[in-house]
Design a protein around this motif. Structure first.
Motif, mmCIF file in Angstrom:
data_model
loop_
_atom_site.group_PDB
_atom_site.id
_atom_site.type_symbol
_atom_site.label_atom_id
_atom_site.label_comp_id
_atom_site.label_asym_id
_atom_site.label_seq_id
_atom_site.Cartn_x
_atom_site.Cartn_y
_atom_site.Cartn_z
ATOM 1 N N UNK A 163 -4.638 11.538 5.595
ATOM 2 C CA UNK A 163 -5.649 10.493 5.647
ATOM 3 C C UNK A 163 -5.160 9.281 4.852
ATOM 4 N N UNK A 164 -5.199 8.123 5.487
ATOM 5 C CA UNK A 164 -4.703 6.915 4.856
ATOM 6 C C UNK A 164 -5.829 5.922 4.605
ATOM 7 N N UNK A 165 -5.601 5.022 3.648
ATOM 8 C CA UNK A 165 -6.574 3.973 3.373
ATOM 9 C C UNK A 165 -6.730 3.121 4.631
ATOM 10 N N UNK A 166 -7.975 2.804 4.961
ATOM 11 C CA UNK A 166 -8.278 2.005 6.148
ATOM 12 C C UNK A 166 -8.413 0.536 5.770
ATOM 13 N N UNK A 173 -6.180 1.373 -7.463
ATOM 14 C CA UNK A 173 -5.886 2.741 -7.023
ATOM 15 C C UNK A 173 -7.148 3.335 -6.406
ATOM 16 N N UNK A 174 -6.961 4.176 -5.409
ATOM 17 C CA UNK A 174 -8.104 4.770 -4.738
ATOM 18 C C UNK A 174 -7.720 6.044 -4.013
ATOM 19 N N UNK A 175 -8.692 6.611 -3.301
ATOM 20 C CA UNK A 175 -8.459 7.846 -2.545
ATOM 21 C C UNK A 175 -8.944 7.668 -1.113
ATOM 22 N N UNK A 232 0.862 -1.182 0.000
ATOM 23 C CA UNK A 232 0.000 0.000 0.000
ATOM 24 C C UNK A 232 0.899 1.233 0.000
ATOM 25 N N UNK A 233 0.819 2.024 -1.066
ATOM 26 C CA UNK A 233 1.724 3.162 -1.255
ATOM 27 C C UNK A 233 0.952 4.459 -1.469
ATOM 28 N N UNK A 234 1.285 5.487 -0.681
ATOM 29 C CA UNK A 234 0.696 6.804 -0.908
ATOM 30 C C UNK A 234 1.325 7.406 -2.156
ATOM 31 N N UNK A 235 0.494 7.864 -3.080
ATOM 32 C CA UNK A 235 1.005 8.410 -4.334
ATOM 33 C C UNK A 235 0.805 9.925 -4.468
ATOM 34 N N UNK A 289 -4.711 16.223 5.225
ATOM 35 C CA UNK A 289 -4.518 16.072 3.785
ATOM 36 C C UNK A 289 -5.209 14.803 3.304
ATOM 37 N N UNK A 290 -5.958 14.923 2.215
ATOM 38 C CA UNK A 290 -6.512 13.752 1.562
ATOM 39 C C UNK A 290 -5.419 13.120 0.698
ATOM 40 N N UNK A 291 -5.476 11.805 0.544
ATOM 41 C CA UNK A 291 -4.407 11.131 -0.178
ATOM 42 C C UNK A 291 -4.950 10.207 -1.263
ATOM 43 N N UNK A 292 -4.100 9.955 -2.231
ATOM 44 C CA UNK A 292 -4.344 8.920 -3.229
ATOM 45 C C UNK A 292 -3.374 7.787 -2.936
ATOM 46 N N UNK A 293 -3.775 6.562 -3.223
ATOM 47 C CA UNK A 293 -2.915 5.436 -2.915
ATOM 48 C C UNK A 293 -2.992 4.377 -4.015
ATOM 49 N N UNK A 294 -1.952 3.531 -4.046
ATOM 50 C CA UNK A 294 -1.931 2.386 -4.957
ATOM 51 C C UNK A 294 -1.756 1.128 -4.115
#
Length: 216
Positions: free
Chosen positions: A199-202, A174-176, A126-129, A153-158
């Protein structure tokens, strides 16, 4: 008589190269992103022995280079059993192991800090992009009694699911991760601004994505 809610307080600490800020009074947060980063990035292979990771950190190469470890157990998705995975997270510059909190996933899905990385059949990366200011500012109070603000901060991730033995990528998504709430606690890498929260993916956000591979 109505009461005025107290200002959330924060407790700061430095542990294992991480600067943390514990924030009370707002929302929940995902599992921590710390983990076993001890030792150098090497394998436990001796001579012509099997190629296996000595530390969880060694599995970074599976996420970044698609380079697996031939000594790890083979992954056979047709077997209707749990295929243990290692969760690797990159919220900033570096990769590290993450151990989900109890209840985030069924028991046995992810290896913990005390487990051997050589038991992994899969690596979930899981990587913050990207990070974008949300405009949310949280008023906080430190353990020294001084007020400070945290900007979110809102984040996008892969997210990737990779076979640990071969390095073959089996799935990518990929998501937000967005939220208008304040954090309960946060960990920031040493040198990063402690007044920023990303903010990270839960776990619940990607449970359904990894389930077909870990517990088919």
């Amino acid at each position: 008589m109505s009461s005025t809610p107290s200002t959330p307080r924060a407790v700061r600490w430095i542990t294992a190269g991480l600067v943390g800020v514990a924030l009370c009074g707002c929302s929940s947060l995902t599992a921590g992103t710390g983990g076993d980063t001890g030792g150098s990035s090497s394998t436990s292979s001796a001579g012509d022995g099997p190629d296996v990771p000595a530390f969880a950190q060694d599995l970074e190469r599976v996420c970044t280079e698609g380079l697996g470890y031939s000594g790890l157990p083979a992954y056979d998705r047709t077997k209707k059993t749990v295929h243990p995975a290692m969760l690797m997270n990159k919220p900033g510059d570096d990769w590290s192991q993450s151990e989900p909190s109890a209840g985030d996933f069924p028991k046995g899905w992810f290896l913990g800090y005390s487990d051997k990385p050589a038991e992994a059949e899969l690596v979930v990366c899981v990587e913050r992009t990207k990070a974008t200011a949300s405009g949310k500012v949280c008023d906080m109070e430190g353990d020294d009694g001084k007020p400070f603000k945290v900007r979110t901060y809102n984040t996008s991730y892969r997210l990737k699911v990779v076979e640990a033995r071969t390095g073959e990528e089996l799935y990518q998504h990929t998501g937000e991760a967005k939220s208008d709430e304040c954090p309960v606690y946060m960990l920031t890498s040493k040198g990063e601004d402690a007044d920023k929260y990303y903010n990270e993916v839960r776990p619940k956000d990607f449970r359904k994505n990894v389930q077909p591979f870990i517990a088919p």
